[in-house]
Design an enzyme around this catalytic site. Structure first.
Site, PDB file in Angstrom:
ATOM      1  N   LYS A   1      45.163  48.080  52.059  1.00 46.30           N
ATOM      2  CA  LYS A   1      46.027  48.520  50.949  1.00 46.30           C
ATOM      3  C   LYS A   1      45.316  48.374  49.606  1.00 46.30           C
ATOM      4  O   LYS A   1      45.322  49.277  48.780  1.00 46.30           O
ATOM      5  CB  LYS A   1      47.322  47.689  50.891  1.00 46.30           C
ATOM      6  CG  LYS A   1      48.170  47.760  52.133  1.00 46.30           C
ATOM      7  CD  LYS A   1      49.432  46.917  52.001  1.00 46.30           C
ATOM      8  CE  LYS A   1      49.178  45.432  51.816  1.00 46.30           C
ATOM      9  NZ  LYS A   1      48.519  44.769  52.964  1.00 46.30           N
TER      10      LYS A   1
ATOM     11  N   ARG B   1      38.881  34.097  51.324  1.00 47.06           N
ATOM     12  CA  ARG B   1      40.160  33.541  50.850  1.00 47.06           C
ATOM     13  C   ARG B   1      40.678  32.511  51.847  1.00 47.06           C
ATOM     14  O   ARG B   1      40.580  32.711  53.054  1.00 47.06           O
ATOM     15  CB  ARG B   1      41.187  34.680  50.740  1.00 47.06           C
ATOM     16  CG  ARG B   1      41.179  35.365  49.399  1.00 47.06           C
ATOM     17  CD  ARG B   1      41.953  36.664  49.422  1.00 47.06           C
ATOM     18  NE  ARG B   1      43.303  36.575  49.971  1.00 47.06           N
ATOM     19  CZ  ARG B   1      44.142  37.611  50.002  1.00 47.06           C
ATOM     20  NH1 ARG B   1      43.778  38.784  49.521  1.00 47.06           N
ATOM     21  NH2 ARG B   1      45.342  37.479  50.509  1.00 47.06           N
TER      22      ARG B   1
ATOM     23  N   ARG C   1      50.485  35.159  59.025  1.00 46.15           N
ATOM     24  CA  ARG C   1      50.773  36.251  58.088  1.00 46.15           C
ATOM     25  C   ARG C   1      51.168  37.524  58.835  1.00 46.15           C
ATOM     26  O   ARG C   1      52.014  38.286  58.371  1.00 46.15           O
ATOM     27  CB  ARG C   1      49.559  36.504  57.182  1.00 46.15           C
ATOM     28  CG  ARG C   1      49.331  35.348  56.213  1.00 46.15           C
ATOM     29  CD  ARG C   1      48.036  35.500  55.457  1.00 46.15           C
ATOM     30  NE  ARG C   1      48.076  36.604  54.524  1.00 46.15           N
ATOM     31  CZ  ARG C   1      46.998  37.148  53.976  1.00 46.15           C
ATOM     32  NH1 ARG C   1      45.800  36.697  54.290  1.00 46.15           N
ATOM     33  NH2 ARG C   1      47.115  38.129  53.121  1.00 46.15           N
TER      34      ARG C   1
HETATM   35  P1  ADP Z   1      44.910  44.494  52.146  1.00 42.56           P
HETATM   36  O1  ADP Z   1      44.946  44.741  50.667  1.00 42.56           O
HETATM   37  O2  ADP Z   1      45.778  45.453  52.924  1.00 42.56           O
HETATM   38  O3  ADP Z   1      45.185  43.061  52.516  1.00 42.56           O
HETATM   39  P2  ADP Z   1      42.026  44.978  51.870  1.00 42.56           P
HETATM   40  O4  ADP Z   1      41.989  46.273  51.128  1.00 42.56           O
HETATM   41  O5  ADP Z   1      41.648  43.750  51.137  1.00 42.56           O
HETATM   42  O6  ADP Z   1      43.438  44.792  52.643  1.00 42.56           O
HETATM   43  O7  ADP Z   1      41.075  45.163  53.152  1.00 42.56           O
HETATM   44  C1  ADP Z   1      40.906  44.104  54.121  1.00 42.56           C
HETATM   45  C2  ADP Z   1      39.446  44.038  54.546  1.00 42.56           C
HETATM   46  O8  ADP Z   1      39.089  45.215  55.276  1.00 42.56           O
HETATM   47  C3  ADP Z   1      38.468  43.962  53.355  1.00 42.56           C
HETATM   48  O9  ADP Z   1      37.384  43.139  53.741  1.00 42.56           O
HETATM   49  C4  ADP Z   1      38.029  45.421  53.162  1.00 42.56           C
HETATM   50  O10 ADP Z   1      36.732  45.479  52.570  1.00 42.56           O
HETATM   51  C5  ADP Z   1      38.034  45.957  54.591  1.00 42.56           C
HETATM   52  N1  ADP Z   1      38.408  47.362  54.700  1.00 42.56           N
HETATM   53  C6  ADP Z   1      39.291  48.045  53.923  1.00 42.56           C
HETATM   54  N2  ADP Z   1      39.405  49.334  54.330  1.00 42.56           N
HETATM   55  C7  ADP Z   1      38.578  49.452  55.420  1.00 42.56           C
HETATM   56  C8  ADP Z   1      38.268  50.540  56.319  1.00 42.56           C
HETATM   57  N3  ADP Z   1      38.831  51.733  56.184  1.00 42.56           N
HETATM   58  N4  ADP Z   1      37.406  50.276  57.330  1.00 42.56           N
HETATM   59  C9  ADP Z   1      36.856  49.058  57.480  1.00 42.56           C
HETATM   60  N5  ADP Z   1      37.084  48.001  56.679  1.00 42.56           N
HETATM   61  C10 ADP Z   1      37.957  48.184  55.662  1.00 42.56           C
HETATM   62  P1  AMP Z   2      48.099  39.731  49.331  1.00 40.97           P
HETATM   63  O1  AMP Z   2      47.015  39.500  48.347  1.00 40.97           O
HETATM   64  O2  AMP Z   2      48.918  40.965  49.052  1.00 40.97           O
HETATM   65  O3  AMP Z   2      47.613  39.663  50.766  1.00 40.97           O
HETATM   66  O4  AMP Z   2      49.127  38.503  49.144  1.00 40.97           O
HETATM   67  C1  AMP Z   2      48.728  37.162  49.367  1.00 40.97           C
HETATM   68  C2  AMP Z   2      49.959  36.272  49.493  1.00 40.97           C
HETATM   69  O5  AMP Z   2      50.711  36.303  48.263  1.00 40.97           O
HETATM   70  C3  AMP Z   2      50.964  36.648  50.574  1.00 40.97           C
HETATM   71  O6  AMP Z   2      50.602  36.162  51.859  1.00 40.97           O
HETATM   72  C4  AMP Z   2      52.244  35.991  50.036  1.00 40.97           C
HETATM   73  O7  AMP Z   2      52.227  34.595  50.233  1.00 40.97           O
HETATM   74  C5  AMP Z   2      52.115  36.215  48.525  1.00 40.97           C
HETATM   75  N1  AMP Z   2      52.741  37.486  48.099  1.00 40.97           N
HETATM   76  C6  AMP Z   2      52.116  38.559  47.536  1.00 40.97           C
HETATM   77  N2  AMP Z   2      53.007  39.536  47.255  1.00 40.97           N
HETATM   78  C7  AMP Z   2      54.213  39.082  47.664  1.00 40.97           C
HETATM   79  C8  AMP Z   2      55.529  39.630  47.672  1.00 40.97           C
HETATM   80  N3  AMP Z   2      55.776  40.873  47.212  1.00 40.97           N
HETATM   81  N4  AMP Z   2      56.536  38.879  48.173  1.00 40.97           N
HETATM   82  C9  AMP Z   2      56.304  37.648  48.634  1.00 40.97           C
HETATM   83  N5  AMP Z   2      55.098  37.069  48.679  1.00 40.97           N
HETATM   84  C10 AMP Z   2      54.054  37.773  48.208  1.00 40.97           C
END
Ligand code: ADP
Ligand code: AMP
Length: 213
Positions: A13, A160, A171
Site C-alpha cells: 500500500k 521495523r 498483524r
Molecule cells: P504496506 O504499506 O502495505 O505495509 P509496503 O509498501 O511497505 O507495504 O511494502 C511491503 C514490502 O514489500 C516493502 O519491503 C516493499 O519494498 C515490498 N514491496 C512493495 N510492493 C512490492 C511488489 N509489487 N513486489 C515485491 N515487493 C514489493
Molecule cells: P502501518 O505503517 O500502516 O503498517 O501501521 C503500523 C501500525 O500502526 C499498525 O499495526 C497499527 O498498530 C497502527 N495503525 C496505523 N494506522 C492505524 C489505523 N488506521 N487504525 C488503527 N491502528 C493503526
C-alpha cells in the site's frame, strides 16, 4: 481524487501510495508514518500508540479518526489525497464518510492491493525503512543502491520492530478480523477496485493508473 488504499500489512500500500502521490501531485497520508513520527519525537500521542503498535494491535479508533479527519481538511488536500493505512475498521470508514458527507464529498476509489498471506511474511521480513524520511525498500525485490542506506536521503535503513515474524502473524490475524471487512464496505458503496499486488511494483502501479485515468 480522494483515494483509500486497502490491503494486508505488507501488501504494498505504502509503495503504491507514494507513487500515486508523486504522479498525481496529491498528499500521501499514512497513519502508520504519523504514529512512528510521534513515537520518534516522544509526543503524548506517540507514547499512547506505541504499546499497541509493538504488539501488532490496532490503535483505538478514537486516537486515529479525528487526526485523519482534521488532516484531510487541510488546504493541501483540496485536490485530493491518498490515505494509506486508514481506515482500518468499519467505524473508522463510517466516521470518515460522515465527515466527508458533511461537505458533500466522498471517497472516489478504494484500491485493494491483493496479496495472499503466504507472500506477506517474506515481504515484511525483507522490508527496510529509512529512519529519517520513511522511504521503504525490500532487500530482494526493491533493494537500495547501497545496502542499509536510503537512496533518497542517505540515512540508515532498519527492520521495523513490528515487521519481526512473531508480530507479523498477529498483524495478519488483526487484518483479517478487523480490516478485511472494509473490502465489502467499499464494494457496497461502489468505490472498490481490486489490483493484483503479487506482480512487480511497476506492474501494480500500471493497474492503478488504468483505474485512475
Ligand atoms: P504496506 O504499506 O502495505 O505495509 P509496503 O509498501 O511497505 O507495504 O511494502 C511491503 C514490502 O514489500 C516493502 O519491503 C516493499 O519494498 C515490498 N514491496 C512493495 N510492493 C512490492 C511488489 N509489487 N513486489 C515485491 N515487493 C514489493
Ligand atoms: P502501518 O505503517 O500502516 O503498517 O501501521 C503500523 C501500525 O500502526 C499498525 O499495526 C497499527 O498498530 C497502527 N495503525 C496505523 N494506522 C492505524 C489505523 N488506521 N487504525 C488503527 N491502528 C493503526
Amino acid at each position: 481524487m480522494k483515494l483509500v488504499m486497502l490491503g494486508a500489512p505488507g501488501a504494498g500500500k505504502g509503495t503504491q501510495a507514494k507513487m500515486i502521490a508523486d504522479t498525481y501531485g496529491i498528499p500521501h497520508i499514512s497513519t502508520g508514518d504519523i504514529f512512528r513520527a510521534n513515537i520518534k519525537e516522544g509526543t503524548e500521542l506517540g507514547t499512547k500508540v506505541k504499546t499497541y503498535m509493538d504488539q501488532g494491535l490496532l490503535v483505538p479508533d478514537e486516537l486515529v479518526v479525528d487526526l485523519v479527519v482534521d488532516r484531510v481538511q487541510k488546504d493541501d488536500c483540496k485536490n485530493g489525497y491518498v490515505l494509506d493505512g486508514f481506515p482500518r475498521t468499519i467505524p473508522q470508514a463510517e466516521s470518515l464518510d460522515a465527515a466527508l458527507a458533511k461537505a458533500g464529498d466522498k471517497i472516489d476509489f478504494a484500491i485493494n492491493v491483493d496479496v495472499p498471506d503466504e507472500n506477506i511474511v517474506e515481504r515484511m521480513s525483507g522490508r527496510r525503512a529509512c529512519v529519517s524520511c520513511g522511504a521503504t525498500y525490500h532487500i530482494v525485490s526493491i533493494p537500495p543502491k547501497q545496502e542499509g542506506i536510503c537512496d533518497r536521503c542517505g540515512a540508515k535503513l532498519i527492520l521495523r520492530d513490528d515487521d519481526k515474524p512473531e508480530t507479523v502473524k498477529k498483524r495478519l490475524d488483526v487484518y483479517h478480523a478487523q480490516t478485511q471487512p472494509l473490502i465489502d464496505y467499499y464494494e457496497k458503496c461502489g468505490a472498490l477496485k481490486n489490483v493484483d499486488g503479487t506482480v512487480d511494483m511497476m506492474q501494480v502501479f500500471a493497474q492503478i493508473q488504468d483505474i485512475l485515468k
